[in-house]
Scaffold this motif. Structure first.
Motif, PDB file in Angstrom:
ATOM      1  N   ALA A 124      96.374  95.036  45.563  1.00  0.00           N
ATOM      2  CA  ALA A 124      96.806  93.821  46.298  1.00  0.00           C
ATOM      3  C   ALA A 124      95.499  93.069  46.125  1.00  0.00           C
ATOM      4  N   ARG A 125      94.124  93.433  46.084  1.00  0.00           N
ATOM      5  CA  ARG A 125      93.129  92.699  46.160  1.00  0.00           C
ATOM      6  C   ARG A 125      92.877  91.765  44.751  1.00  0.00           C
ATOM      7  N   GLU A 126      93.201  92.767  43.558  1.00  0.00           N
ATOM      8  CA  GLU A 126      93.211  92.143  42.278  1.00  0.00           C
ATOM      9  C   GLU A 126      94.351  90.826  42.425  1.00  0.00           C
ATOM     10  N   THR A 127      95.418  91.289  42.954  1.00  0.00           N
ATOM     11  CA  THR A 127      96.336  90.144  42.852  1.00  0.00           C
ATOM     12  C   THR A 127      96.133  88.996  43.781  1.00  0.00           C
ATOM     13  N   CYS A 128      95.403  89.102  44.911  1.00  0.00           N
ATOM     14  CA  CYS A 128      94.889  88.080  45.629  1.00  0.00           C
ATOM     15  C   CYS A 128      93.843  87.315  44.812  1.00  0.00           C
ATOM     16  N   ASP A 129      92.902  88.091  44.223  1.00  0.00           N
ATOM     17  CA  ASP A 129      91.898  87.298  43.421  1.00  0.00           C
ATOM     18  C   ASP A 129      92.252  86.489  42.411  1.00  0.00           C
ATOM     19  N   THR A 130      93.505  87.038  41.567  1.00  0.00           N
ATOM     20  CA  THR A 130      93.897  86.308  40.452  1.00  0.00           C
ATOM     21  C   THR A 130      94.502  85.072  40.933  1.00  0.00           C
ATOM     22  N   ALA A 131      95.393  85.287  42.218  1.00  0.00           N
ATOM     23  CA  ALA A 131      96.017  84.116  42.903  1.00  0.00           C
ATOM     24  C   ALA A 131      95.072  82.970  43.126  1.00  0.00           C
ATOM     25  N   PRO A 189     100.342  82.525  40.431  1.00  0.00           N
ATOM     26  CA  PRO A 189     101.267  83.175  39.577  1.00  0.00           C
ATOM     27  C   PRO A 189     102.327  83.906  40.661  1.00  0.00           C
ATOM     28  N   ARG A 190     103.542  83.812  39.972  1.00  0.00           N
ATOM     29  CA  ARG A 190     104.858  84.479  40.446  1.00  0.00           C
ATOM     30  C   ARG A 190     104.392  86.123  40.450  1.00  0.00           C
ATOM     31  N   ARG A 191     105.519  86.855  41.017  1.00  0.00           N
ATOM     32  CA  ARG A 191     105.411  88.267  41.096  1.00  0.00           C
ATOM     33  C   ARG A 191     104.842  88.945  39.800  1.00  0.00           C
ATOM     34  N   ARG A 192     103.862  89.914  39.818  1.00  0.00           N
ATOM     35  CA  ARG A 192     103.663  90.670  38.467  1.00  0.00           C
ATOM     36  C   ARG A 192     104.627  91.488  38.162  1.00  0.00           C
ATOM     37  N   GLY A 220     102.779  90.531  44.188  1.00  0.00           N
ATOM     38  CA  GLY A 220     102.565  89.019  44.339  1.00  0.00           C
ATOM     39  C   GLY A 220     101.648  88.531  45.306  1.00  0.00           C
ATOM     40  N   ALA A 221     101.093  87.313  45.461  1.00  0.00           N
ATOM     41  CA  ALA A 221     100.480  86.947  46.581  1.00  0.00           C
ATOM     42  C   ALA A 221     100.509  85.473  46.738  1.00  0.00           C
ATOM     43  N   ARG A 222     101.892  85.272  46.949  1.00  0.00           N
ATOM     44  CA  ARG A 222     102.297  83.730  47.299  1.00  0.00           C
ATOM     45  C   ARG A 222     102.094  83.485  48.668  1.00  0.00           C
ATOM     46  N   GLY A 223     101.782  82.280  48.918  1.00  0.00           N
ATOM     47  CA  GLY A 223     101.383  81.714  50.135  1.00  0.00           C
ATOM     48  C   GLY A 223     100.010  81.868  50.773  1.00  0.00           C
TER      49      GLY A 223
END
Length: 107
Positions: free
Chosen positions: A40-47, A58-61, A66-69
């Motif tokens: 989750a943290r990696e996803t947020c950091d990337t977003a 980015p859309r869902r991995r 995913g970290a939309r919004g």
């Protein structure tokens, strides 16, 4: 190990108006609750990096996370994040990490 579908709840606060606060929720599969928090943290950091660079979030991995919004100017409080696991019957159960986990994975 069978992957479980997790929900990671991260408190957020507006850096300009601290009285505005909320919760950012991320979901996806992982082997353990610590893996779920890390992903989750990696996803947020990337977003956040994409957003700061002026690119769309980015859309869902491929793994389902995913970290939309994400809101520019809002701070995520990873130290206060909680991890919940969805069970096969779709009932949400809170998992409690061992005390040593917090110091090891939260920086």
């Amino acid at each position: 190990m069978t992957k479980v579908y997790f929900q990671v709840n991260v408190p957020i606060k507006n850096s300009v108006r601290p009285e505005q606060c909320g919760l950012h929720v991320l979901t996806g599969p992982a082997d353990t609750w610590s893996d779920a928090l890390r992903i989750a943290r990696e996803t947020c950091d990337t977003a956040a990096a994409a957003q700061e660079a002026g690119f769309p979030i980015p859309r869902r991995r491929p793994d389902g996370w995913g970290a939309r919004g994400l809101r520019p100017g809002w701070v995520l409080d990873w130290k206060a994040a909680t991890v919940d696991a969805w069970q096969g019957d779709r009932t949400l159960r809170t998992t409690t990490p061992p005390p040593s986990w917090r110091n090891e994975f939260i920086r």
